[in-house]
Design a protein around this motif. Structure first.
Motif, PDB file in Angstrom:
ATOM      1  N   PHE A 170      -9.673  12.383 -67.911  1.00 53.56           N
ATOM      2  CA  PHE A 170     -10.494  11.715 -66.895  1.00 53.56           C
ATOM      3  C   PHE A 170     -11.500  10.785 -67.553  1.00 53.56           C
ATOM      4  N   ASP A 171     -11.583   9.556 -67.017  1.00 55.10           N
ATOM      5  CA  ASP A 171     -12.568   8.575 -67.466  1.00 55.10           C
ATOM      6  C   ASP A 171     -13.115   7.864 -66.223  1.00 55.10           C
ATOM      7  N   ILE A 172     -14.453   7.903 -66.054  1.00 60.71           N
ATOM      8  CA  ILE A 172     -15.065   7.355 -64.847  1.00 60.71           C
ATOM      9  C   ILE A 172     -14.813   5.858 -64.695  1.00 60.71           C
ATOM     10  N   GLU A 186     -22.949   5.829 -66.022  1.00 60.62           N
ATOM     11  CA  GLU A 186     -23.312   6.989 -66.818  1.00 60.62           C
ATOM     12  C   GLU A 186     -22.722   8.235 -66.156  1.00 60.62           C
ATOM     13  N   TYR A 187     -21.808   8.895 -66.899  1.00 57.99           N
ATOM     14  CA  TYR A 187     -21.182  10.120 -66.391  1.00 57.99           C
ATOM     15  C   TYR A 187     -20.555  10.879 -67.549  1.00 57.99           C
ATOM     16  N   ASP A 188     -20.715  12.180 -67.534  1.00 60.50           N
ATOM     17  CA  ASP A 188     -20.104  13.034 -68.544  1.00 60.50           C
ATOM     18  C   ASP A 188     -18.706  13.402 -68.060  1.00 60.50           C
ATOM     19  N   ASN A 189     -17.695  12.804 -68.690  1.00 59.37           N
ATOM     20  CA  ASN A 189     -16.316  13.009 -68.237  1.00 59.37           C
ATOM     21  C   ASN A 189     -15.843  14.449 -68.372  1.00 59.37           C
ATOM     22  N   SER A 190     -16.468  15.185 -69.276  1.00 61.18           N
ATOM     23  CA  SER A 190     -16.038  16.579 -69.455  1.00 61.18           C
ATOM     24  C   SER A 190     -16.431  17.459 -68.264  1.00 61.18           C
ATOM     25  N   GLU A 191     -17.359  16.975 -67.441  1.00 53.97           N
ATOM     26  CA  GLU A 191     -17.768  17.759 -66.286  1.00 53.97           C
ATOM     27  C   GLU A 191     -16.682  17.819 -65.212  1.00 53.97           C
ATOM     28  N   PHE A 192     -15.768  16.857 -65.254  1.00 55.21           N
ATOM     29  CA  PHE A 192     -14.721  16.828 -64.230  1.00 55.21           C
ATOM     30  C   PHE A 192     -13.553  17.680 -64.724  1.00 55.21           C
ATOM     31  N   ALA A 193     -13.439  18.867 -64.154  1.00 60.32           N
ATOM     32  CA  ALA A 193     -12.373  19.801 -64.571  1.00 60.32           C
ATOM     33  C   ALA A 193     -11.812  20.489 -63.342  1.00 60.32           C
ATOM     34  N   TYR A 204     -22.486  10.095 -60.167  1.00 55.24           N
ATOM     35  CA  TYR A 204     -22.668   9.301 -61.384  1.00 55.24           C
ATOM     36  C   TYR A 204     -23.853   8.364 -61.169  1.00 55.24           C
ATOM     37  N   LYS A 205     -24.282   7.740 -62.237  1.00 51.94           N
ATOM     38  CA  LYS A 205     -25.456   6.870 -62.187  1.00 51.94           C
ATOM     39  C   LYS A 205     -25.075   5.458 -62.638  1.00 51.94           C
TER      40      LYS A 205
END
Length: 305
Positions: A170-172, A186-193, A204-205
C-alpha cells in the motif's frame, strides 16, 4: 341793556372757569407725572379749552351736577396717552392672559421637540452602533470564508484510485494526488493493514508550507488474485490409506482460510493398486479459484511384501 349785562356776566364766569380748569389740570399733571409734559387732550392755561362734551352750552348756566370734573379726577382714569385707564388695564390684563397660554404652549412644544430630537439622536446612535457591530461580524465571517476557500483551494486533492488489492504493497500516493505541486501527503503506509475484504476509511494530512489539513479517504479492499496450489505433480500412496490432500499440497492466498477449500475432483479408491489422475481445486473468499491436475499412484505397502 339788561340782557347784554347778563351775557357779559356769563362770559366772565366762563372765562374764570376756564382758568380754574387749566390750573387744576396743570397741577394734577405735575403731581402724577413729574418731569413730563401735559397729558394729551388738555391744554395749558393760555388759550386752553375744556374737553369736548364738558363744554357748557352758550348762554346757559353750569349746574353743580353738570359741571366738568376736575382734571385730577379725570387723569386718574386716564393714562399718559389720554386713553381711559380701565381699558388700558383691561387690555394689558387680557393681553397678559392671552400671552401666558401661548408661552406655556411654546415652552411645552419646545420641550416635546427637544425630547423628540434627543430620542431621535439616541436611536440614530444606537442604529449606528448596531450597524458597526453588524459590519464587524460580517467582516469576520467574510474573512473566515475567504480563508477557508483559499485553504481548500491550496490543499485540494483528488482520489485517483479506490480499490486496493489484498496482498499488494500500500502506498497513499497511488490513491491520492494533490492538485498543487507544492503540496505533499503525509501518511504512514504501514498503518494500513486490512485483514478482510471491504471498505476502509483512512486519515491522512495534506501540507503546503505552513498550511495543513487532515483529510479522509475511503479505500475498497478487494482480492483479484487466484489462489495457488503448491505441490508435486505426482504422489504415491499406500493401499488402504485415506488421502489428505493438504498433506501433499499447500494453497497460498490472502484468504487465511483458503487451505480448507482444497479438494479433489473425485474420490480415489486405495483398496488396490492403481494409478489415477486427479484434479485439485481451491477457492478463496473473493471467489477466485485455482485448479491443478496431478497423478496418484496407489501402491502396495512394503510391510505387505
Amino acid at each position: 341793556m339788561a340782557d347784554r349785562q347778563d351775557m357779559g356776566q356769563n362770559k366772565g364766569s366762563a372765562g374764570a372757569h376756564k382758568g380754574t380748569v387749566s390750573r387744576a389740570t396743570t397741577s394734577s399733571v405735575k403731581k402724577t407725572q413729574p418731569g413730563k409734559g401735559v397729558a394729551s387732550g388738555s391744554r395749558s392755561a393760555s388759550g386752553s379749552r375744556p374737553v369736548s362734551g364738558n363744554r357748557p352750552a352758550s348762554g346757559s348756566h353750569l349746574s353743580s351736577a353738570s359741571r366738568p370734573k376736575s382734571a385730577t379726577a379725570q387723569d386718574k382714569r386716564r393714562t399718559s396717552t389720554g386713553r381711559p385707564l380701565e381699558k388700558s388695564v383691561k387690555s394689558m390684563s387680557s393681553g397678559s392672559k392671552t400671552r401666558r397660554p401661548a408661552n406655556s404652549r411654546s415652552s411645552t412644544g419646545s420641550g416635546k421637540k427637544s425630547a423628540q430630537s434627543r430620542n431621535k439622536k439616541k436611536r440614530y446612535e444606537l442604529n449606528a452602533k448596531m450597524m458597526a457591530v453588524a459590519a464587524l461580524v460580517v467582516g469576520i465571517v467574510l474573512a473566515l470564508v475567504i480563508t477557508m476557500i483559499m485553504r481548500s483551494s491550496m490543499l485540494r486533492v483528488k482520489q485517483i484510485q479506490t480499490d486496493y488489492n489484498m496482498g499488494d504493497i500500500f502506498d497513499i500516493t497511488n490513491y491520492i494526488e494533490p492538485d498543487s505541486n507544492d503540496a505533499r501527503l503525509e501518511y504512514d503506509n504501514s498503518e494500513f493493514a486490512p485483514d478482510k475484504l471491504g471498505k476502509y476509511t483512512i486519515k491522512y494530512k495534506v501540507r503546503r508550507g505552513k498550511l495543513s489539513k487532515t483529510k479522509k479517504a475511503v479505500i475498497n479492499v478487494v482480492d483479484e488474485v487466484n489462489p495457488y496450489i503448491d505441490g508435486p505433480d505426482e504422489i504415491d500412496v499406500s493401499m488402504g490409506t485415506d488421502i489428505n490432500w493438504s498433506d501433499y499440497y499447500n494453497v497460498t492466498d490472502e484468504d487465511p482460510d483458503v487451505q480448507d477449500s482444497l479438494k479433489a475432483s473425485q474420490d480415489v479408491d486405495t483398496s488396490k493398486e492403481r494409478t489415477v489422475t486427479v484434479t485439485l481445486t481451491a477457492e478463496d473468499w473473493a471467489g477466485n479459484k485455482a485448479s491443478r491436475q496431478i497423478t496418484v499412484n496407489v501402491l502396495k505397502s512394503n510391510f505387505d511384501e
